[in-house]
Design an enzyme around this catalytic site. Sequence first.
Site, mmCIF file in Angstrom:
data_model
loop_
_atom_site.group_PDB
_atom_site.id
_atom_site.type_symbol
_atom_site.label_atom_id
_atom_site.label_comp_id
_atom_site.label_asym_id
_atom_site.label_seq_id
_atom_site.Cartn_x
_atom_site.Cartn_y
_atom_site.Cartn_z
ATOM 1 N N HIS A 1 -45.404 -0.563 0.518
ATOM 2 C CA HIS A 1 -46.084 -0.470 -0.787
ATOM 3 C C HIS A 1 -47.503 0.079 -0.632
ATOM 4 C CE1 HIS A 1 -43.017 -2.463 -3.335
ATOM 5 N NE2 HIS A 1 -42.704 -3.055 -2.196
ATOM 6 N N THR A 2 -47.737 0.809 0.425
ATOM 7 C CA THR A 2 -49.027 1.491 0.607
ATOM 8 C C THR A 2 -48.994 2.902 0.037
ATOM 9 O OG1 THR A 2 -48.346 2.284 2.777
ATOM 10 C CG2 THR A 2 -49.549 0.200 2.717
ATOM 11 N N GLY B 1 -28.493 -0.154 -1.735
ATOM 12 C CA GLY B 1 -29.226 -1.360 -2.083
ATOM 13 C C GLY B 1 -29.741 -2.146 -0.912
ATOM 14 N N ALA B 2 -29.833 -1.526 0.261
ATOM 15 C CA ALA B 2 -30.251 -2.239 1.462
ATOM 16 C C ALA B 2 -31.679 -1.909 1.879
ATOM 17 C CB ALA B 2 -29.293 -1.929 2.611
ATOM 18 N N GLY B 3 -32.360 -1.083 1.116
ATOM 19 C CA GLY B 3 -33.730 -0.732 1.462
ATOM 20 C C GLY B 3 -33.820 0.367 2.498
ATOM 21 N N LEU B 4 -32.760 1.146 2.674
ATOM 22 C CA LEU B 4 -32.764 2.250 3.635
ATOM 23 C C LEU B 4 -32.792 3.607 2.942
ATOM 24 C CD1 LEU B 4 -30.267 0.874 6.300
ATOM 25 C CD2 LEU B 4 -32.752 0.671 6.216
ATOM 26 N N SER C 1 -31.118 5.114 0.225
ATOM 27 C CA SER C 1 -29.949 5.914 -0.126
ATOM 28 C C SER C 1 -30.269 6.875 -1.263
ATOM 29 C CB SER C 1 -28.778 5.003 -0.515
ATOM 30 O OG SER C 1 -29.141 4.135 -1.584
ATOM 31 N N SER C 2 -31.095 6.454 -2.218
ATOM 32 C CA SER C 2 -31.415 7.331 -3.346
ATOM 33 C C SER C 2 -32.244 8.527 -2.898
ATOM 34 C CB SER C 2 -32.146 6.556 -4.451
ATOM 35 O OG SER C 2 -33.359 6.005 -3.977
ATOM 36 N N ASP D 1 -40.310 7.625 0.928
ATOM 37 C CA ASP D 1 -38.889 7.742 1.215
ATOM 38 C C ASP D 1 -38.443 9.202 1.213
ATOM 39 O OD1 ASP D 1 -39.081 5.019 1.135
ATOM 40 O OD2 ASP D 1 -37.831 4.752 -0.642
#
Length: 384
Positions: free
Chosen positions: A33-34, A120-123, A125-126, A170
């Site tokens: 979140h930086t 939905g795993a925080g890796l 995908s989107s 990301d």
Amino acid sequence: MNATELKTFHESAEGTSARVFRAPGRVNLVGEHTDYSGGFCMPAAINFETLIAGSPRTDRMLKLKSVDFGDSVEIDLDTLPMDRQKHWSGYVIGVVWSLRQAGIEVPAAALTITGNVPLGAGLSSSASLEIATGTALLALGGKSMPGAQLARICQIAENDYMGAPVGIMDQFVSANGKAGNALILDTRALTFDLAPIPSHLRLIIANSMVKHSLADGGAYASRRREVEEGAAAIAAYKPGATQLRDATLADLEVCKPYMSLEAYKRSRHVISDSQRVLDGAEMLRKGDIEGFGEMLNEAHRSYRDDFEASCPECDILQVIGQTQPGCYGSRLTGGGFGGCVVSVVEAEASDAFVATIKAEYMAQTSINPEVYVCATADGAGELG
């Protein structure tokens, strides 16, 4: 389905030759979140990816097929749907819309999509889907652009079309990743340096199986508002500090009376985590893996206690991970509120680490976690 199989599948369905494109997911080692505060983060592209086989069409249609969802969508490029699409295809359409906003014409095309980035795993995908889409559409239209520019276009797609207030990390690492390295990303300048990930280490990602969605607003959006509240209070005291990137922890303490407790804690996490990126990069360059691992544990505590974005299941995974032989440190990674914990582990200890973390997490939560032993990867591009 691998790239060769995807190409054959697409060509059989479309009756024409195809080109295949890829974009990786990512794990963030530190700096959470930086990115929307102009700070630093340390992501690494990983060998989980989205693959797209694409071919041009002669009409004005964009034909989309997801192998994994068994679903197809056709979009008229002259009448893009402008309402947010609560569907996988929305991420693709959003990239089309964002490219057009940037003055780039998008060709009619057929795209067949598959991937193995866990959802939905925080890796990310989107972001992987967005960057793969942008890479494919640009190439099919005979165009190209720098990775930083494509990352910004895809971020705008997710922000303004899909309604998820994500930063640029990301998309940036999916476009610009370098195998064998983490990226030290300056999210304001959109420049990066590299920090080596030694070959004797593995990045082991344990999925808590607690799902999250960044596109539904909620907790993620409220944390961002609190960060912005803290930044505004500091800017009133220190006019040159337009973002938390420009603030120190001393500045934050002076301004604490002028913000909510929540804004203070969120800002403390962001300022300290951005500094941890710079400190961690130096540790990696010097080969101080033990110091880097302890910093990961400290980053988890900050994410848990100050940003309050962890959950009981992820905390359990982190404790199990950091106490295993051969593990230097563990922390929650990604947007938070579920998802994955990343651990830096000696390669020779990885099999035992995976077996132990699966067994102990199952014993404590009755949840069977997915655990991925990851390698770093290059950013997006065309295959073959």
